[in-house]
Motif scaffolding. Structure first.
Motif, PDB file in Angstrom:
ATOM      1  N   UNK A  28       2.579   6.068   1.201  1.00  0.00           N
ATOM      2  CA  UNK A  28       1.311   5.751   0.537  1.00  0.00           C
ATOM      3  C   UNK A  28       1.156   6.532  -0.765  1.00  0.00           C
ATOM      4  N   UNK A  29       1.588   7.774  -0.774  1.00  0.00           N
ATOM      5  CA  UNK A  29       1.542   8.565  -2.006  1.00  0.00           C
ATOM      6  C   UNK A  29       2.403   7.962  -3.097  1.00  0.00           C
ATOM      7  N   UNK A  30       3.590   7.513  -2.732  1.00  0.00           N
ATOM      8  CA  UNK A  30       4.475   6.865  -3.712  1.00  0.00           C
ATOM      9  C   UNK A  30       3.846   5.574  -4.226  1.00  0.00           C
ATOM     10  N   UNK A  31       3.260   4.788  -3.317  1.00  0.00           N
ATOM     11  CA  UNK A  31       2.629   3.530  -3.735  1.00  0.00           C
ATOM     12  C   UNK A  31       1.432   3.764  -4.646  1.00  0.00           C
ATOM     13  N   UNK A  32       0.670   4.817  -4.398  1.00  0.00           N
ATOM     14  CA  UNK A  32      -0.473   5.122  -5.267  1.00  0.00           C
ATOM     15  C   UNK A  32       0.010   5.631  -6.623  1.00  0.00           C
ATOM     16  N   UNK A  33       1.021   6.496  -6.630  1.00  0.00           N
ATOM     17  CA  UNK A  33       1.529   7.036  -7.897  1.00  0.00           C
ATOM     18  C   UNK A  33       2.182   5.972  -8.771  1.00  0.00           C
ATOM     19  N   UNK A  34       2.825   4.998  -8.147  1.00  0.00           N
ATOM     20  CA  UNK A  34       3.459   3.926  -8.916  1.00  0.00           C
ATOM     21  C   UNK A  34       2.488   2.789  -9.200  1.00  0.00           C
ATOM     22  N   UNK A  35       1.251   2.952  -8.777  1.00  0.00           N
ATOM     23  CA  UNK A  35       0.173   1.980  -8.986  1.00  0.00           C
ATOM     24  C   UNK A  35       0.450   0.626  -8.330  1.00  0.00           C
ATOM     25  N   UNK A  36       1.199   0.657  -7.234  1.00  0.00           N
ATOM     26  CA  UNK A  36       1.400  -0.567  -6.450  1.00  0.00           C
ATOM     27  C   UNK A  36       0.158  -0.889  -5.637  1.00  0.00           C
ATOM     28  N   UNK A  37      -0.557   0.151  -5.225  1.00  0.00           N
ATOM     29  CA  UNK A  37      -1.844  -0.017  -4.546  1.00  0.00           C
ATOM     30  C   UNK A  37      -2.889   0.661  -5.429  1.00  0.00           C
ATOM     31  N   UNK A  38      -3.816  -0.120  -5.941  1.00  0.00           N
ATOM     32  CA  UNK A  38      -4.861   0.453  -6.794  1.00  0.00           C
ATOM     33  C   UNK A  38      -6.239   0.335  -6.158  1.00  0.00           C
ATOM     34  N   UNK A  39      -6.391  -0.536  -5.177  1.00  0.00           N
ATOM     35  CA  UNK A  39      -7.694  -0.785  -4.565  1.00  0.00           C
ATOM     36  C   UNK A  39      -7.883   0.104  -3.334  1.00  0.00           C
ATOM     37  N   UNK A  40      -8.915   0.967  -3.330  1.00  0.00           N
ATOM     38  CA  UNK A  40      -9.154   1.805  -2.150  1.00  0.00           C
ATOM     39  C   UNK A  40      -9.494   0.995  -0.905  1.00  0.00           C
ATOM     40  N   UNK A  41      -9.989  -0.222  -1.081  1.00  0.00           N
ATOM     41  CA  UNK A  41     -10.303  -1.061   0.076  1.00  0.00           C
ATOM     42  C   UNK A  41      -9.041  -1.585   0.754  1.00  0.00           C
ATOM     43  N   UNK A  42      -7.924  -1.504   0.087  1.00  0.00           N
ATOM     44  CA  UNK A  42      -6.637  -1.848   0.698  1.00  0.00           C
ATOM     45  C   UNK A  42      -6.006  -0.592   1.301  1.00  0.00           C
ATOM     46  N   UNK A  43      -6.171   0.517   0.619  1.00  0.00           N
ATOM     47  CA  UNK A  43      -5.553   1.766   1.053  1.00  0.00           C
ATOM     48  C   UNK A  43      -6.116   2.255   2.386  1.00  0.00           C
ATOM     49  N   UNK A  44      -7.401   2.155   2.566  1.00  0.00           N
ATOM     50  CA  UNK A  44      -8.038   2.642   3.793  1.00  0.00           C
ATOM     51  C   UNK A  44      -7.562   1.896   5.043  1.00  0.00           C
ATOM     52  N   UNK A  45      -7.589   0.558   5.071  1.00  0.00           N
ATOM     53  CA  UNK A  45      -7.084  -0.121   6.282  1.00  0.00           C
ATOM     54  C   UNK A  45      -5.592   0.095   6.531  1.00  0.00           C
ATOM     55  N   UNK A  46      -4.812   0.185   5.464  1.00  0.00           N
ATOM     56  CA  UNK A  46      -3.375   0.443   5.641  1.00  0.00           C
ATOM     57  C   UNK A  46      -3.170   1.812   6.287  1.00  0.00           C
ATOM     58  N   UNK A  47      -3.947   2.796   5.861  1.00  0.00           N
ATOM     59  CA  UNK A  47      -3.859   4.138   6.448  1.00  0.00           C
ATOM     60  C   UNK A  47      -4.268   4.125   7.919  1.00  0.00           C
ATOM     61  N   UNK A  48      -5.384   3.464   8.220  1.00  0.00           N
ATOM     62  CA  UNK A  48      -5.875   3.427   9.608  1.00  0.00           C
ATOM     63  C   UNK A  48      -4.888   2.690  10.514  1.00  0.00           C
ATOM     64  N   UNK A  49      -4.366   1.566  10.059  1.00  0.00           N
ATOM     65  CA  UNK A  49      -3.401   0.807  10.859  1.00  0.00           C
ATOM     66  C   UNK A  49      -2.106   1.611  11.029  1.00  0.00           C
ATOM     67  N   UNK A  50      -1.664   2.272   9.977  1.00  0.00           N
ATOM     68  CA  UNK A  50      -0.451   3.092  10.074  1.00  0.00           C
ATOM     69  C   UNK A  50      -0.604   4.234  11.053  1.00  0.00           C
ATOM     70  N   UNK A  51      -1.747   4.916  11.016  1.00  0.00           N
ATOM     71  CA  UNK A  51      -1.981   6.006  11.968  1.00  0.00           C
ATOM     72  C   UNK A  51      -2.126   5.479  13.391  1.00  0.00           C
ATOM     73  N   UNK A  52      -2.724   4.308  13.534  1.00  0.00           N
ATOM     74  CA  UNK A  52      -2.828   3.691  14.858  1.00  0.00           C
ATOM     75  C   UNK A  52      -1.455   3.353  15.413  1.00  0.00           C
TER      76      UNK A  52
END
Length: 67
Positions: A28-52
Motif C-alpha cells: 500500500x505504501x508503494x501504491x500511494x507513493x507511485x500515485x496508483x491509489x490516490x482516493x482515500x475511499x479506495x485505500x481504506x476498504x483495501x486496508x480493512x479487507x487486507x487485514x481481514x
C-alpha cells in the motif's frame, strides 16, 4: 563453550498475521507513493479487507497447527 549437537534445534513458527500485514502495508505504501491509489475511499476498504484476510489466514494456520 561447545555447542550441544545432540539437542534438536527449535524453530520459530511463522507469524502469519504479522507477515501478511507487513506485506500489505509495504504494498500500500508503494501504491500511494507511485500515485496508483490516490482516493482515500479506495485505500481504506483495501486496508480493512487486507487485514481481514491476514487475520483469517492466521486463524486457519493456528487451527491447522492444532494450537
Amino acid at each position: 563453550m561447545p555447542r550441544d549437537l545432540d539437542r534438536p534445534r527449535r524453530l520459530h513458527r511463522t507469524d502469519w498475521m504479522a507477515l501478511l500485514s507487513g506485506i500489505l502495508f509495504i504494498v500500500l505504501g508503494i501504491l500511494v507513493l507511485t500515485r496508483s491509489i490516490t482516493d482515500p475511499l479506495v485505500l481504506l476498504p483495501v486496508t480493512v479487507v487486507g487485514l481481514g484476510f491476514a487475520g483469517l489466514v492466521s486463524i486457519l494456520a493456528r487451527v491447522i497447527r492444532g494450537k
